[in-house]
Design a protein around this motif. Structure first.
Motif, PDB file in Angstrom:
ATOM      1  N   GLN A   1       0.830  -1.194   0.000  1.00  0.00           N
ATOM      2  CA  GLN A   1       0.000   0.000   0.000  1.00  0.00           C
ATOM      3  C   GLN A   1       0.873   1.255   0.000  1.00  0.00           C
ATOM      4  O   GLN A   1       1.790   1.403   0.792  1.00  0.00           O
ATOM      5  CB  GLN A   1      -0.925  -0.009   1.219  1.00  0.00           C
ATOM      6  CG  GLN A   1      -1.595   1.319   1.546  1.00  0.00           C
ATOM      7  CD  GLN A   1      -2.653   1.738   0.535  1.00  0.00           C
ATOM      8  OE1 GLN A   1      -2.778   1.134  -0.519  1.00  0.00           O
ATOM      9  NE2 GLN A   1      -3.403   2.764   0.847  1.00  0.00           N
TER      10      GLN A   1
ATOM     11  N   ASN B   1      -4.766   1.701  -4.437  1.00  0.00           N
ATOM     12  CA  ASN B   1      -5.132   1.563  -3.027  1.00  0.00           C
ATOM     13  C   ASN B   1      -5.370   0.078  -2.760  1.00  0.00           C
ATOM     14  O   ASN B   1      -6.287  -0.527  -3.324  1.00  0.00           O
ATOM     15  CB  ASN B   1      -6.399   2.369  -2.724  1.00  0.00           C
ATOM     16  CG  ASN B   1      -6.721   2.413  -1.244  1.00  0.00           C
ATOM     17  OD1 ASN B   1      -6.205   3.229  -0.504  1.00  0.00           O
ATOM     18  ND2 ASN B   1      -7.593   1.506  -0.805  1.00  0.00           N
TER      19      ASN B   1
ATOM     20  N   ASN C   1      -9.359  -5.056  -0.221  1.00  0.00           N
ATOM     21  CA  ASN C   1     -10.029  -3.891  -0.794  1.00  0.00           C
ATOM     22  C   ASN C   1      -9.036  -3.221  -1.736  1.00  0.00           C
ATOM     23  O   ASN C   1      -8.072  -2.594  -1.291  1.00  0.00           O
ATOM     24  CB  ASN C   1     -10.472  -2.928   0.302  1.00  0.00           C
ATOM     25  CG  ASN C   1     -11.154  -1.684  -0.252  1.00  0.00           C
ATOM     26  OD1 ASN C   1     -11.391  -1.577  -1.454  1.00  0.00           O
ATOM     27  ND2 ASN C   1     -11.456  -0.738   0.618  1.00  0.00           N
TER      28      ASN C   1
ATOM     29  N   PRO D   1     -15.347  -2.228  -2.792  1.00  0.00           N
ATOM     30  CA  PRO D   1     -14.936  -2.623  -1.450  1.00  0.00           C
ATOM     31  C   PRO D   1     -15.914  -3.557  -0.754  1.00  0.00           C
ATOM     32  O   PRO D   1     -15.574  -4.142   0.274  1.00  0.00           O
ATOM     33  CB  PRO D   1     -14.870  -1.283  -0.712  1.00  0.00           C
ATOM     34  CG  PRO D   1     -15.915  -0.447  -1.393  1.00  0.00           C
ATOM     35  CD  PRO D   1     -15.887  -0.864  -2.838  1.00  0.00           C
TER      36      PRO D   1
ATOM     37  N   PHE E   1     -12.206   6.347  -2.028  1.00  0.00           N
ATOM     38  CA  PHE E   1     -10.902   5.716  -2.266  1.00  0.00           C
ATOM     39  C   PHE E   1     -10.180   6.313  -3.479  1.00  0.00           C
ATOM     40  O   PHE E   1      -9.621   5.591  -4.291  1.00  0.00           O
ATOM     41  CB  PHE E   1     -11.068   4.202  -2.415  1.00  0.00           C
ATOM     42  CG  PHE E   1     -11.659   3.544  -1.204  1.00  0.00           C
ATOM     43  CD1 PHE E   1     -10.899   3.337  -0.064  1.00  0.00           C
ATOM     44  CD2 PHE E   1     -12.993   3.157  -1.185  1.00  0.00           C
ATOM     45  CE1 PHE E   1     -11.455   2.751   1.070  1.00  0.00           C
ATOM     46  CE2 PHE E   1     -13.549   2.570  -0.062  1.00  0.00           C
ATOM     47  CZ  PHE E   1     -12.774   2.366   1.073  1.00  0.00           C
TER      48      PHE E   1
ATOM     49  N   HIS F   1      -8.945  11.161   1.549  1.00  0.00           N
ATOM     50  CA  HIS F   1      -9.963  10.552   0.710  1.00  0.00           C
ATOM     51  C   HIS F   1     -11.078  10.004   1.588  1.00  0.00           C
ATOM     52  O   HIS F   1     -10.885   9.736   2.777  1.00  0.00           O
ATOM     53  CB  HIS F   1      -9.381   9.425  -0.154  1.00  0.00           C
ATOM     54  CG  HIS F   1      -8.711   8.331   0.627  1.00  0.00           C
ATOM     55  ND1 HIS F   1      -7.450   8.451   1.150  1.00  0.00           N
ATOM     56  CD2 HIS F   1      -9.138   7.080   0.977  1.00  0.00           C
ATOM     57  CE1 HIS F   1      -7.113   7.341   1.785  1.00  0.00           C
ATOM     58  NE2 HIS F   1      -8.124   6.496   1.699  1.00  0.00           N
TER      59      HIS F   1
ATOM     60  N   LEU G   1     -13.895   7.122   2.680  1.00  0.00           N
ATOM     61  CA  LEU G   1     -13.832   5.677   2.845  1.00  0.00           C
ATOM     62  C   LEU G   1     -15.153   4.988   2.530  1.00  0.00           C
ATOM     63  O   LEU G   1     -15.286   3.795   2.771  1.00  0.00           O
ATOM     64  CB  LEU G   1     -13.407   5.338   4.278  1.00  0.00           C
ATOM     65  CG  LEU G   1     -12.052   5.922   4.719  1.00  0.00           C
ATOM     66  CD1 LEU G   1     -11.829   5.683   6.203  1.00  0.00           C
ATOM     67  CD2 LEU G   1     -10.913   5.312   3.904  1.00  0.00           C
TER      68      LEU G   1
ATOM     69  N   THR H   1      -7.837   2.897   6.984  1.00  0.00           N
ATOM     70  CA  THR H   1      -7.707   2.151   5.741  1.00  0.00           C
ATOM     71  C   THR H   1      -9.035   1.841   5.074  1.00  0.00           C
ATOM     72  O   THR H   1      -9.094   1.650   3.855  1.00  0.00           O
ATOM     73  CB  THR H   1      -6.970   0.822   5.996  1.00  0.00           C
ATOM     74  OG1 THR H   1      -7.703   0.061   6.966  1.00  0.00           O
ATOM     75  CG2 THR H   1      -5.564   1.083   6.508  1.00  0.00           C
ATOM     76  N   ASP H   2     -10.129   1.771   5.844  1.00  0.00           N
ATOM     77  CA  ASP H   2     -11.417   1.383   5.274  1.00  0.00           C
ATOM     78  C   ASP H   2     -12.532   1.887   6.182  1.00  0.00           C
ATOM     79  O   ASP H   2     -12.286   2.282   7.324  1.00  0.00           O
ATOM     80  CB  ASP H   2     -11.499  -0.140   5.110  1.00  0.00           C
ATOM     81  CG  ASP H   2     -12.420  -0.551   3.963  1.00  0.00           C
ATOM     82  OD1 ASP H   2     -13.222   0.293   3.510  1.00  0.00           O
ATOM     83  OD2 ASP H   2     -12.352  -1.711   3.531  1.00  0.00           O
TER      84      ASP H   2
END
Length: 774
Positions: free
Chosen positions: A83, A90, A102, A111, A663, A697, A699, A744-745
């Protein structure tokens, strides 16, 4: 204005890279397999991105190749370890799971792990397509290299993918030489990582066998302050065996089998918004507060999951690849594969000790695929024509536990939903691509693919409310006629591609391309009632039982070059994508006592353009410098879901500056370097590290403030001693040196209890590794 310094910095860096273009190129002089960390080798990177072995420099595609040595320098254990090191890619651990991947490439991805969504980025292991993002976060224990192709892929690959492809290439058995490697790692949180690989010829130059295995175990990173229990751990055992036979000079057979077993505690996120429940007497939403308050994340969060309610995954498969050379011009290849996936997950969506939304998800997936390729190589003409078939059968049993979601006045109402669904997919494709060299410098590549997919879906769901079961909702049977018999949907598309390439010199390449991508439509795997599949079109209430496919046209120009005896290299490209019928699972609204509505709509049109550059410099044999930069400008030209009643939106707050694609960080870049210090007869010491930046960004499609990553830097470093001859080494490494907190998510179910949950990357970790190779 606050963006101006960052943009100026990025512009200056990009200008420097472009100005250096006459002197740089992409394929660093490093072999795919390296004998020591101090010596990256002097050969050129060879990839199979176009289904034949080529120098990376000669491939007119935006592709990044990471060798096993590159992955070791990045301290990557699984795919998420890269990453931030590939432009506009991503690649993180998926929400609520230890093994979901993802992956977004150039702003295109999927995702949601729901079985009715197809991945937007294809993951291939030795040419075999993985149909699910569950189990796709592969450990990199026997990998020769990873190739990441950016942009639509379909005229060369068996399964069409709209966003790009991640091609994992395993080490193949050596037919003549015994080779072996192994390592043992101990790290923070009691991490224990054991890797082993051996390849041995059984019949010299005819038959060889390789066996590889990994045991990856680490204690949990997250603590529940109310119970003291640990979560977000790792516990994986995986193995792969490959049997390679060359009975004749023209026939090669490769049989492979792999198995992955995971047994972990739950993967917990962190709530970023105040939860609510619904008073059934008044219909009002009322705030509820968990015992562990919201605030700055410190790797502590609470859960209502009980001991033993963790995650289990069994993933295995086998394949047989046959390569037959008919003569000097024609050859045939066949890839036959069968795979099974069996994950059982407990997920705490609300990430608190309350049961606003907890769930059990048990999936059973089987897939069979067959690919045939006919290849032509006349010198001037290189062509591949293929047929592809995929059969996937996937079922799931789900239970949703929501006892803190509904209430009668002040009295909580127990609420459990039970779901069983079944989907069968048949995918057929014919594809071909041909490259004709008009001269030694000028070549034209053209490709075409036809894809047809047929999906059949069945679902039944009911709730137990205050101890009483409701009547089941059955899809499609509970829909009004004629939709009550509509359980099947068929999608097809023609997707062409064309590339014109020019080589001013043998070690430089200029190219321009246009390609179309396609992702199949499908069924809403969260349909719990008629409202989830109803739209108001031109004032008429209409049942829409499935969502339509996505398409994208991508246009790209790029340059690659290698100079100074391959000591300095660069690649750069500029692209634009016109992305239509974006499949969005949007949030908001309620539907009866069952709570939230979960519509899937073809909501958007996006225009995405960007710039990518990769740089590698080798000033001396001992010193390597590498850098990459990605700029991504992604915006909706349209996000029109107003046909729904009620309407939903990617912009729930009404703030005009939001409604951004998820993302899609505007800027990503990384810089890494390593230097080997010779120690004479003792060996060498290599010191290295890297810095990675991922811009801000969102998520999730629903652009809520809590579901946003504001941007982050990561700093990693390692030092490695290689004994003379390169057979033995010791390495120490630190990741996330500055203890950066980064998301991250995200998990968005705002229509159920205002759930907005984020997942964080690892804190600072360290490890020590001892290994051998011969």
């Amino acid at each position: 204005m606050t963006r101006m310094p960052t943009m100026l910095h990025t512009g200056a860096a990009l200008a420097a890279l472009i100005a250096a273009a006459p002197a740089f190129a992409q394929d660093v002089p490093a072999a795919a397999e390296t004998t020591t960390a101090a010596d990256a080798g002097s050969g050129e990177i060879v990839v199979v991105a176009r289904r034949r072995e080529e120098r990376l420099l000669d491939v007119p595609i935006a592709v990044t190749a990471l060798s096993g040595n590159d992955l070791a320098k990045q301290q990557a254990i699984d795919l998420s370890g890269v990453q931030g090191t590939i432009p506009n890619v991503n690649m993180v651990q998926g929400r609520g799971s230890a093994s979901n991947a993802n992956i977004f490439i150039r702003g295109v991805g999927q995702p949601d792990a729901l079985q009715t969504f197809d991945p937007a980025v294809g993951v291939y292991v030795d040419g075999v397509y993985m149909s699910r993002i569950q189990g796709a976060l592969f450990n990199l224990f026997d990998v020769e290299r990873v190739e990441v192709l950016r942009g639509p892929q379909g005229t060369l690959y068996g399964k069409n993918t709209i966003g790009g492809a991640v091609n994992v290439v395993s080490k193949k058995p050596n037919l003549s030489t015994l080779t072996a490697a192994g390592s043992a790692t101990y790290g923070r949180f009691d991490q224990i990582l054991l890797n082993g690989y051996v390849s041995a010829p059984l019949v010299t130059d005819k038959v060889a066998l390789s066996i590889a295995g990994v045991w990856d175990k680490r204690d949990g990173l997250v603590t529940d302050p109310l119970t003291g229990r640990k979560y977000n751990d790792r516990d994986t055992v995986a193995g792969r065996a490959i049997l390679r036979a060359r009975p004749t000079e023209t026939l090669e057979l490769i049989a492979a089998g792999d198995y992955t077993r995971q047994r972990t505690a739950a993967t917990l996120g962190y709530a970023t918004a105040t939860l609510t429940n619904i008073n059934l007497l008044t219909g009002a939403s009322i705030n509820v507060k968990p015992g562990y308050p919201l605030g700055r994340y410190d790797y502590r969060t609470s859960t209502s999951l009980k001991p033993g309610q963790g995650q289990r995954l069994d993933h295995w498969g086998g394949s047989l690849t046959a390569n037959l050379e008919l003569n000097d011009i024609f050859s045939l290849s066949s890839i036959t594969a069968y795979r099974r996936l069996k994950p059982d997950y407990y997920i705490d969506f609300d990430a608190t000790e309350l049961q606003v939304a907890d769930a059990f998800v048990g999936v059973r997936q089987r897939q069979f695929s067959q690919e045939l390729q006919f290849k032509v190589d006349t010198g001037k003409l290189n062509a591949v024509a293929g047929l592809y078939y995929l059969r996937e059968h996937i079922t799931s049993h789900q239970e949703s536990y929501d006892d803190n979601y509904l209430r009668l006045g002040a009295v909580p109402v127990t609420f459990t939903r039970y779901i069983d669904d079944d989907q069968l997919t048949h995918s057929y494709a014919a594809f071909g691509q041909a490259t004709y060299d008009f001269t030694d410098q000028l070549a034209l590549t053209a490709g075409l693919r036809y894809t047809k997919e047929k999906k059949r879906y069945f679902r039944t769901t009911y709730t137990v409310l205050a101890g009483a079961a409701t009547a089941p909702f059955v899809f499609p049977n509970s829909l009004p006629a004629p939709f009550n018999a509509d359980d099947t949907a068929t999608f097809d598309a023609w997707t062409p591609s064309a590339t014109l390439s020019f080589k001013p010199t043998p070690d430089t390449l200029l190219y321009g391309s246009a390609s179309k991508g396609f992702k199949s439509g499908g069924f809403n795997g969260r349909v719990n009632g008629l409202g989830d599949v109803t739209q108001v079109i031109n004032g008429v209430t209409t049942v829409v039982p499935n969502f339509a496919p996505e398409t994208v046209w991508t246009y790209e120009v790029g340059a690659k070059g290698s100079f100074l005896d391959r000591r300095v290299s660069i690649s750069a490209d500029v692209f634009r994508s016109d992305y239509k019928d974006f499949q969005a699972r949007v949030g908001g609204g309620t539907t009866g006592v069952a709570g939230g509505s979960f519509p899937v709509v073809n909501a958007g049109k996006l225009r995405i353009w960007g710039v990518e550059a990769e740089l590698a410099v080798r000033p001396t044999r001992q010193w390597n410098i590498r850098a990459n930069l990605g700029y991504l400008n992604a915006k909706y030209l349209e996000f029109n879901d107003s046909r729904r009643a009620p309407a939903f939106s990617c912009n729930p707050t009404g703030n005009a500056i939001t409604c951004r694609p998820a993302f899609t960080p505007p800027i990503t870049y990384s810089l890494g370097s390593d230097y080997a210090i010779p120690l004479g007869e003792m060996g060498s010491v290599t010191v290295g590290g890297d810095m990675r930046f991922v811009d801000k960004h969102f998520l999730s499609v629903d652009n809520r403030a809590g579901l946003k990553e504001p941007g982050y830097y990561l700093f990693n470093a390692f030092v490695q001693f290689d004994a003379a001859g390169g057979r033995y080494y010791v390495r120490g490494g630190v990741k996330n040196i500055t203890k950066t907190l980064y998301r991250t998510d995200g998990q968005e179910f705002s229509s159920v209890g205002n759930i907005q949950t984020v997942y964080y990357g690892d804190p600072r970790t360290w490890s020590v590794t001892a290994g051998f190779r011969f």
